[in-house]
Scaffold this motif. Sequence first.
Motif: not given
Length: 124
Positions: A62-68, A80-84, A89-99
């Motif tokens: 998901e994370c890589l798709k989200r950035h195109g 070129k595509i992925m920002p630092v 930035d990933i806290q919502p994803d981390v929370n989903r995994i933690a839950n």
Amino acid sequence: MPEAPKDEGAYAHAHDDANTIYSVAEEKNKKFLQFIEEVTANADEVQKRVLAEILSRNAHVECLKRHGLNGQTDRETFKKIMPVTTYEDIQPDVNRIANGDKSQIICSQPISEFLTRFVFLFCN
């Protein structure tokens, strides 16, 4: 990528003879030093191969798709595509995994450990 030599339990297999133990330990150390020299002598190439492997394994998370990135696994497109990315930035994803979310959010393999003091995610 080169793999570190396996710990073959040299001391367990060595005879009581001190010279044999020393020789086995010396050979084991040579293997580890050779491995370190190989990966540090070509650090840029090793990093390129590691990134390529990570991207190919995780091309559709998901994370890589989200950035195109959309399944692209080449280094230049990634740069070129992925920002630092920061933790925020990933806290919502981390929370989903933690839950307990088992989706391929940031890794194509299930997360096997989640340490809360530091953010380390280990994929199987």
